[in-house]
Design a protein around this motif. Structure first.
Motif, PDB file in Angstrom:
ATOM      1  N   ARG A  96      -5.196 -30.021 -65.693  1.00 19.12           N
ATOM      2  CA  ARG A  96      -4.242 -30.866 -64.978  1.00 19.12           C
ATOM      3  C   ARG A  96      -2.813 -30.320 -65.125  1.00 19.12           C
ATOM      4  O   ARG A  96      -2.012 -30.392 -64.198  1.00 19.12           O
ATOM      5  CB  ARG A  96      -4.309 -32.299 -65.507  1.00 19.12           C
ATOM      6  N   ASN A 149      -9.779 -37.729 -61.969  1.00 19.73           N
ATOM      7  CA  ASN A 149      -8.370 -38.102 -61.919  1.00 19.73           C
ATOM      8  C   ASN A 149      -8.211 -39.613 -62.081  1.00 19.73           C
ATOM      9  O   ASN A 149      -7.825 -40.324 -61.162  1.00 19.73           O
ATOM     10  CB  ASN A 149      -7.748 -37.636 -60.610  1.00 19.73           C
ATOM     11  N   VAL A 191      -3.835 -36.990 -63.576  1.00 15.18           N
ATOM     12  CA  VAL A 191      -2.911 -35.888 -63.284  1.00 15.18           C
ATOM     13  C   VAL A 191      -1.521 -36.186 -63.828  1.00 15.18           C
ATOM     14  O   VAL A 191      -1.203 -37.314 -64.206  1.00 15.18           O
ATOM     15  CB  VAL A 191      -2.823 -35.627 -61.764  1.00 15.18           C
TER      16      VAL A 191
END
Length: 357
Positions: A179, A97, A103
């Motif tokens: 995601r 991430n 994300v």
């Protein structure tokens, strides 16, 4: 008349003799310069049911990042360079991430944060809510070295990056099907309307299915801390933030003293987890403060912050002190991490146990 050797010459001769004896006995030896490095790739609750293929991809990326930083330090490079290059490898790997694997926010696009700090003189830089910078950690270093500021956000940070030829990408570079699925799950769980599509056209070659076995692969950030042979410390952190976060939300990662800190008189720290809690308690700076002013060891300081100040499940920290001691603490069920030092210690782990070499 008896002739005598002058006192100073006599002493020199004796000193040379003693030195020869010590060298012959092998009692004099120069200590090799120390170096150490650690990285994290997010604290959370990684399922042990993750597919073998995805797990191997994940471990390979972590190992590549670790080896990148190691190579810098082994060759006598700076902690600052080791941290930046290590974080860049993690930013370029879709499994984390940060950078490419960032994300989605609540409106279906990506806003990234990063910071970096030099323990030698406490210089530091950070960027927040950037949308088109491929490697935010590079932009953070630009802020530190090319401006009088500590933190630049959004368009201002992106203009600086363009001015200095940092790579700029289109938003679809950050698209990842896993995601996207995480965002829909988050929106549904919080009673918000699911989105039909991201805010940008999805690349035709993009994987549309994702991997449902790693929905919780990383809770937050990636980061690195390092000690170089010159005795200097550095730390850096990069993140895509929280899935489904409000547009413009900024967590601890670009906040010096919350998610990142480095001080040669104490330690270097990078944090991962519930950003708001790390900001409230100034966790990164607090670890350093506990070492400098409360006479705690590195492990005592990190454990106190993780276990006594933060709540269970809030996250973790990685840290290294000026003696090369490492501490990797977390109060979640997992924290992806790796470490190495000049004494030959090294390892990679996600859960409590480390992976076999």
């Amino acid at each position: 008349m008896k002739r005598t050797v002058p006192t100073c010459l006599s002493l020199c001769i004796k000193a040379i003799g003693f030195l020869a004896v010590f060298l012959a006995c092998g009692t004099l030896s120069a200590e090799k310069p120390r170096w150490a490095i650690a990285l994290h790739a997010g604290a959370g609750s990684v399922s042990k049911d993750i597919s073998a293929e995805r797990l191997q991809e994940y471990k390979t990326s972590i190992r590549k990042a670790l080896e990148t930083g190691e190579a810098v330090l082994r060759s006598g490079g700076t902690a600052l360079d080791a941290v930046e290059r290590t974080v860049m490898v993690l930013e370029d790997a879709a499994g984390f991430n940060a950078g490419k694997g960032a994300v989605f926010n609540a409106e279906g696009f990506h806003q990234l944060d990063a910071s970096i700090m030099d323990g030698n003189d406490l210089s530091c830089g950070a960027v927040a809510a950037v949308e088109t910078i491929r490697n935010p950690i590079q932009a953070a270093r630009l802020v530190m070295e090319r401006t009088p500021h500590v933190l630049l956000v959004s368009k201002g940070a992106e203009r600086l990056a363009k001015l200095h030829n940092i790579e700029i990408v289109t938003p679809d570079y950050f698209y990842d099907a896993t995601r996207w699925q995480q965002l829909q799950k988050k929106l549904k769980a919080t009673g918000r309307k699911e989105l039909d599509n991201p805010c940008y056209p999805v690349p035709p070659e993009a994987n549309q299915t994702g991997d449902r076995t790693d929905q919780e692969i990383s809770r937050g950030t990636v980061g690195c801390v390092a000690l170089d042979m010159h005795g200097n410390l550095a730390a850096g952190t990069s993140t895509g933030g929280l899935t489904g976060k409000m547009v413009g939300r900024v967590g601890d990662s670009p906040i010096i003293g919350a998610g990142t800190y480095a001080d040669n008189r104490g330690c270097a720290i990078s944090a991962t987890g519930s950003g708001e809690e790390y900001i409230r308690h100034g966790i990164a700076a607090q670890v350093n403060w506990r070492m400098r002013f409360a006479n705690q060891s590195l492990s005592e300081a990190t454990q106190a912050c993780i276990n006594d100040v933060l709540k269970p499940g809030d996250g973790g920290v990685i840290a290294v002190d000026h003696d090369g001691n490492l501490s990797l603490e977390f109060n979640t069920t997992s924290m992806s991490r790796a470490w190495a030092d000049s004494k030959g210690n090294s390892g990679i782990a996600i859960w409590e146990e480390r992976f076999a070499d």
